[in-house]
Structure formats: structure tokens, C-alpha cells
Design an enzyme around this catalytic site. Structure first.
Site, PDB file in Angstrom:
ATOM      1  N   LYS A  20       0.835  -1.211   0.000  1.00 31.30           N
ATOM      2  CA  LYS A  20       0.000   0.000   0.000  1.00 31.30           C
ATOM      3  C   LYS A  20       0.868   1.258   0.000  1.00 31.30           C
ATOM      4  CE  LYS A  20      -2.932   0.884   3.581  1.00 31.30           C
ATOM      5  NZ  LYS A  20      -2.766   2.270   4.060  1.00 31.30           N
ATOM      6  N   SER A  21       1.853   1.302   0.876  1.00 29.49           N
ATOM      7  CA  SER A  21       2.699   2.509   0.962  1.00 29.49           C
ATOM      8  C   SER A  21       3.394   2.776  -0.373  1.00 29.49           C
ATOM      9  CB  SER A  21       3.783   2.321   2.026  1.00 29.49           C
ATOM     10  OG  SER A  21       3.194   2.253   3.290  1.00 29.49           O
ATOM     11  N   ARG A 121      -8.427  12.703  12.361  1.00 33.41           N
ATOM     12  CA  ARG A 121      -7.030  12.360  12.650  1.00 33.41           C
ATOM     13  C   ARG A 121      -6.139  13.612  12.609  1.00 33.41           C
ATOM     14  NH1 ARG A 121      -5.466   7.266   9.125  1.00 33.41           N
ATOM     15  NH2 ARG A 121      -3.577   7.470  10.387  1.00 33.41           N
ATOM     16  N   SER A 166       7.263   9.065  12.070  1.00 32.90           N
ATOM     17  CA  SER A 166       6.138   8.897  11.142  1.00 32.90           C
ATOM     18  C   SER A 166       6.629   9.045   9.715  1.00 32.90           C
ATOM     19  CB  SER A 166       5.064   9.952  11.421  1.00 32.90           C
ATOM     20  OG  SER A 166       4.220  10.086  10.292  1.00 32.90           O
ATOM     21  N   GLN A 168       4.752   9.135   7.173  1.00 34.68           N
ATOM     22  CA  GLN A 168       3.864  10.048   6.435  1.00 34.68           C
ATOM     23  C   GLN A 168       4.327  11.485   6.608  1.00 34.68           C
ATOM     24  OE1 GLN A 168      -0.105   9.123   7.786  1.00 34.68           O
ATOM     25  NE2 GLN A 168      -0.183   7.246   6.588  1.00 34.68           N
ATOM     26  N   ASP A 314       1.702  -1.078  11.904  1.00 36.74           N
ATOM     27  CA  ASP A 314       0.410  -1.528  11.366  1.00 36.74           C
ATOM     28  C   ASP A 314       0.113  -2.990  11.709  1.00 36.74           C
ATOM     29  OD1 ASP A 314       0.006   0.969  10.309  1.00 36.74           O
ATOM     30  OD2 ASP A 314       0.753   0.457   8.317  1.00 36.74           O
ATOM     31  N   LYS A 341      -4.832   6.144  14.594  1.00 33.27           N
ATOM     32  CA  LYS A 341      -4.887   5.475  13.284  1.00 33.27           C
ATOM     33  C   LYS A 341      -6.333   5.492  12.786  1.00 33.27           C
ATOM     34  CE  LYS A 341      -0.525   4.457  12.882  1.00 33.27           C
ATOM     35  NZ  LYS A 341       0.260   5.096  11.825  1.00 33.27           N
ATOM     36  N   ARG A 345      -6.767   2.081  17.713  1.00 39.04           N
ATOM     37  CA  ARG A 345      -6.500   0.634  17.570  1.00 39.04           C
ATOM     38  C   ARG A 345      -6.226  -0.053  18.899  1.00 39.04           C
ATOM     39  NH1 ARG A 345      -3.310   0.629  11.732  1.00 39.04           N
ATOM     40  NH2 ARG A 345      -5.253   0.763  10.545  1.00 39.04           N
TER      41      ARG A 345
HETATM   42  C1  S3P Z   1       2.460   4.869   6.158  1.00 44.26           C
HETATM   43  C2  S3P Z   1       3.033   5.206   7.361  1.00 44.26           C
HETATM   44  C3  S3P Z   1       2.498   4.803   8.668  1.00 44.26           C
HETATM   45  C4  S3P Z   1       1.532   3.636   8.525  1.00 44.26           C
HETATM   46  C5  S3P Z   1       0.555   3.839   7.414  1.00 44.26           C
HETATM   47  C6  S3P Z   1       1.273   4.007   6.093  1.00 44.26           C
HETATM   48  C7  S3P Z   1       3.067   5.353   4.914  1.00 44.26           C
HETATM   49  O1  S3P Z   1       1.789   5.898   9.233  1.00 44.26           O
HETATM   50  O2  S3P Z   1       0.839   3.447   9.745  1.00 44.26           O
HETATM   51  O3  S3P Z   1      -0.332   2.744   7.326  1.00 44.26           O
HETATM   52  O4  S3P Z   1       2.688   4.886   3.823  1.00 44.26           O
HETATM   53  O5  S3P Z   1       3.948   6.225   4.992  1.00 44.26           O
HETATM   54  P1  S3P Z   1       2.524   7.014  10.141  1.00 44.26           P
HETATM   55  O6  S3P Z   1       3.472   7.738   9.285  1.00 44.26           O
HETATM   56  O7  S3P Z   1       1.406   7.883  10.644  1.00 44.26           O
HETATM   57  O8  S3P Z   1       3.190   6.255  11.244  1.00 44.26           O
END
Ligand code: S3P
Length: 429
Positions: A20-21, A121, A166, A168, A314, A341, A345
Site C-alpha cells: 500500500k505505501s 485524525r 512517522s 507520512q 500496522d 490510526k 486501535r
Molecule cells: C504509512 C506510514 C504509517 C503507517 C501507514 C502508512 C506510509 O503511518 O501506519 O499505514 O505509507 O507512509 P505514520 O506515518 O502515521 O506512522
């Protein structure tokens, strides 16, 4: 409501959908590259399709061929058009946070929103540093909550220490850094997944990592390239844990991404006594992939805390299921991030497993499990959170009888076809 029956074991060879990422990033970075990006193994799930939709709204042609491969007609770093509609990220934090980083570099104004869960969020973790770089952002609670209006351009590089690890947030700042004067430097408390760094480097960006510090400088262009997305270890996790807890089980999951920033689950399960082997290890687009082979073996408890947390963030809900069937007391600490999240969770998994008969108690930053209790049939709630739904489904495999899981459709966010794949490997009780 999904009904899941207990089984004896799971067996067989399978593949899981694309990471997914990485899938999100192929479309985002491909849109900013000059020319065509061809993507094989893209995750055709709701979250990633939201990203596709947002970039289409900004004038990028994105073709989906035979329902599985993707062609992105990139228009360069400055080729996005002002969207005529609201950008909708649905349930996807990655779409919203990374897109905010990209939008910070654009001279037009855009507005982005999400579903009920996403709009609750925290976004200040991204909007605060993007404002420091020069972006103008408006939204509820001082730009902490979507919908958010953002107008960028004229950014300057900053050095920023993330309060929480993080990927993200790190990625949003690095993407804004592609457009910023000078250097942008991001320092993490612990290393989080590094797909952004690997992919941008592969596309020619001037980006460097030194331990927990990543530095990027403004780019003139990104080279379009082909991507082959590996299987998602976060999706493989459900089958790995199921195999560990069901006697007589044996599975091989082919072509899974095993980037070390993502394999915390394998380290923890190995420490718990699991029999997991990585076979046929190789590199594709700079990302390590392997076939993961798992045999059942009894698990013992463990403590999960500190710098491993971002490497398995995750997978914590499904690791809770492993803990329920392990001998001894399993503790998860330093995982307060789980509260923000797709659902809280900690609460959702504790409530679900408790209803099924497990001994599990919430703490301020995780939970404690006394393993070894037998579970019983129950009706449980996923709280619309895909990872909770699938983790509870794994627990349900050990129940004699039928478990009902509410709000099941949320699995489509990351793993359409999960129930069918589970059916394929199930050896009926
Ligand atoms: C992700 C980073 C993680 C993860 C999310 C996907 C990403 O989140 O929990 O499912 O694709 O960079 P955080 O950056 O909030 O930890």
C-alpha cells in the site's frame, strides 16, 4: 457483518496484493516525473484509488489497464493543475499527508478532505512544519483537522525534528523539500519506513540518509521509471500469524517486500518462537523482496517496545492475536500512535479480543495480554478499521464456532479479496 468459522489449519502457497505505501508513492511521484511511469502490481484497493483520483483531478492522465497495471502520464514537478473540485482522500492518511507536502510546493490553492475517520485524525504534525516552510494552510483547530485549504509556493528548506516517528510526516516534508530553497532536513526519533527516500533517489532526486536524518535539496526534475510493487508485508502478516497459531499449518507467501524498515513483525514472531524463513531473497527497484515460508510452532510471550514500534506499527493488532495464543504475558508499550490510526486501535483490538474471551487490558500506550485462554464465538466490531477487521478474523480462526465481524467492508481499504484468499488456504475443521 462477516461470519468467520474456526478451522484446523491453513496450508498452501499464496501471493498477497501490492504494498500500500509503495503503491501510493508510485502514483504520486510518477505524476511529478517527466514522462510515463509504468506500475506493475499496484494495489487496487480503496486507499490507493483515492490517490489516483486526486491526481486525476489535478490534470494527470492515469490509465488502469486490464484492471491491474497502471500508466501515469507524469507532467513534471510543476505540471499539476489547480483542481476544480475538492480533493477527497477517503480513509487514507497517506494520501492526505503526502499530498499536503506536494501541494505545499504548488502555487495554486487546493482543498482536501477525507471520510469521518480521516477528518478526526491529527494533521498538525504535517501542517505545522509545512507552515514553517512557507505554506498557507487553513482548517479547524488551527489546521489540525481536515478539510484543509492549502496554498503553497515559495517554500524555504527547514531542519525539523519529528516529535513522533512517522513516515507520512517525514515524506510530506521531503516532498515539500523538492520545491524548497536550500536544504530540507528531517530528523526522526526512530527510523520509520523509507520507501519515499528509496524511490525519490531512484528517480534522480538529491536525497541522502544518515542514520535518522534525511536531507533533500530542491529538484529540477524527477526521472520517470517503471515500478514493480512487491507484496505488502502488512497484508502477509494476517496469514503469517494465522499459520503460527494453528497447529499443522504451513504456508509460503511469494514475492513479499521485506524492506528492513517494515519487517519488525518477523523479528518479533521469531523471538516468540515462530518458524519463519525468507527464501529467494532479491532486490527489485531498490526494495528487497522474498518468499516468506512459515510453519506452525508454539509461541511464547514477548515485550514489544521502543525503536521497533515504527517497524511494525500496522501489525500490532495482529501481533495482539499472536499474544493471545502465546504462553505467558505479552506487553506492547510506546505505541500511543495506535490511538490516532483509522480507529483507536488500542481500544478496538482490546475490546474485540476481550469479547472473544481473551485476557487483554489496555494501558496508556499499548496493552498487556495473558496468553493461553481459549476464545469463544462472539459478535465483534471492526470500528470501520481494516486492520482490526482482519486481525479479528485471524483470531476467529481459532474459535470453535462462528465469529461475526461488523463493518467488514472496510477491508477493501487495503485488501480486497482477503476473505476469498483465506478460504483458499483454510483446511476445514
Ligand atoms: C504509512 C506510514 C504509517 C503507517 C501507514 C502508512 C506510509 O503511518 O501506519 O499505514 O505509507 O507512509 P505514520 O506515518 O502515521 O506512522
Amino acid at each position: 457483518m462477516m461470519k468467520i468459522s474456526g478451522v484446523n489449519s491453513i496450508r498452501g502457497e499464496l501471493t498477497v496484493p501490492g504494498d500500500k505505501s509503495i503503491s501510493h508513492r508510485t502514483v504520486m511521484f510518477g505524476s511529478l516525473a517527466d514522462g510515463i511511469t509504468e506500475i506493475k502490481g499496484f494495489l487496487m484497493a480503496e486507499d490507493c484509488l483515492r490517490t489516483v483520483d486526486c491526481f486525476r483531478k489535478m490534470g494527470i492522465e492515469i490509465e488502469i489497464t486490464c484492471g491491474k497495471d497502471v500508466l501515469v502520464h507524469g507532467k513534471g514537478l510543476y505540471g499539476l493543475k489547480k483542481p476544480q473540485e475538492l480533493l477527497y482522500a477517503g480513509n487514507s492518511g497517506t494520501t492526505m499527508r503526502l499530498l499536503l507536502g506536494i501541494l505545499a510546493g504548488q502555487s495554486f490553492e487546493a482543498e482536501i478532505t477525507g471520510d469521518n475517520s480521516l477528518n478526526k485524525r491529527p494533521m498538525a504534525r504535517v501542517t505545522t512544519p509545512l507552515r514553517l516552510m512557507g505554506a498557507e494552510i487553513e482548517g479547524r483547530d488551527d489546521a489540525n483537522l481536515a478539510p484543509l485549504k492549502i496554498k503553497g509556493g515559495q517554500l524555504k528548506g527547514i531542519e525539523y525534528t519529528l516529535p513522533v516517528a512517522s513516515a507520512q510526516v517525514k515524506s510530506a516534508l521531503l516532498l515539500a523539500g523538492l520545491y524548497a530553497r536550500g536544504e530540507t532536513r528531517v530528523i526522526e526519533p526512530y527510523r520509520s519506513r523509507n520507501h519515499t527516500e528509496l524511490m525519490l533517489k531512484h528517480m534522480g532526486a538529491n536525497i541522502n540518509t544518515d542514520d535518522k536524518t534525511v536531507t533533500i535539496v530542491r529538484a529540477n526534475k524527477l526521472k520517470a521509471t517503471a515500478f514493480c510493487v512487491p507484496g505488502d508485508i502488512s497484508s502477509a502478516a494476517y496469514f503469517i500469524v494465522a499459520c503460527c497459531i494453528l497447529p499443522g499449518s504451513s504456508i509460503t507467501i511469494k514475492d513479499v517486500g521485506v524492506n528492513s524498515t517494515r519487517t519488525g513483525i518477523l523479528d518479533v514472531l521469531n523471538e516468540m518462537g515462530a518458524r519463519i524463513e525468507l527464501k529467494n531473497k532479491r532486490l527489485k527497484n531498490g526494495e528487497p523482496i522474498a518468499d516468506i515460508s512459515v510453519q506452525h510452532s508454539p509461541l511464547k510471550s514477548t515485550v514489544i517496545q521502543g525503536d521497533i514500534i515504527p517497524r511494525l506499527i500496522d501489525e500490532i493488532p495482529v501481533l495482539a492475536v499472536a499474544g493471545v495464543f502465546a504462553q505467558g504475558t505479552t506487553v506492547v508499550k510506546d505505541a500511543a500512535e495506535l490511538k490516532v490510526k483509522e480507529s483507536n486501535r488500542i481500544k478496538s483490538i482490546v475490546e474485540g479480543l476481550k469479547k472473544m474471551g481473551a485476557w487483554i487490558e489496555e494501558t496508556s500506550d499499548g496493552f498487556v495480554i495473558r496468553g493461553g485462554r481459549e476464545l469463544h464465538p462472539a459478535e465483534v466490531d471492526s470500528y470501520g478499521d481494516h486492520r482490526i477487521a482482519m486481525s479479528l478474523a485471524v483470531a476467529a480462526l481459532k474459535v470453535r464456532g462462528v465469529t461475526g465481524i461488523k463493518d467488514w467492508e472496510c477491508v477493501n481499504v487495503s485488501f480486497p479479496g482477503f476473505a476469498e484468499l483465506l478460504d483458499k488456504v483454510k483446511q476445514k475443521a
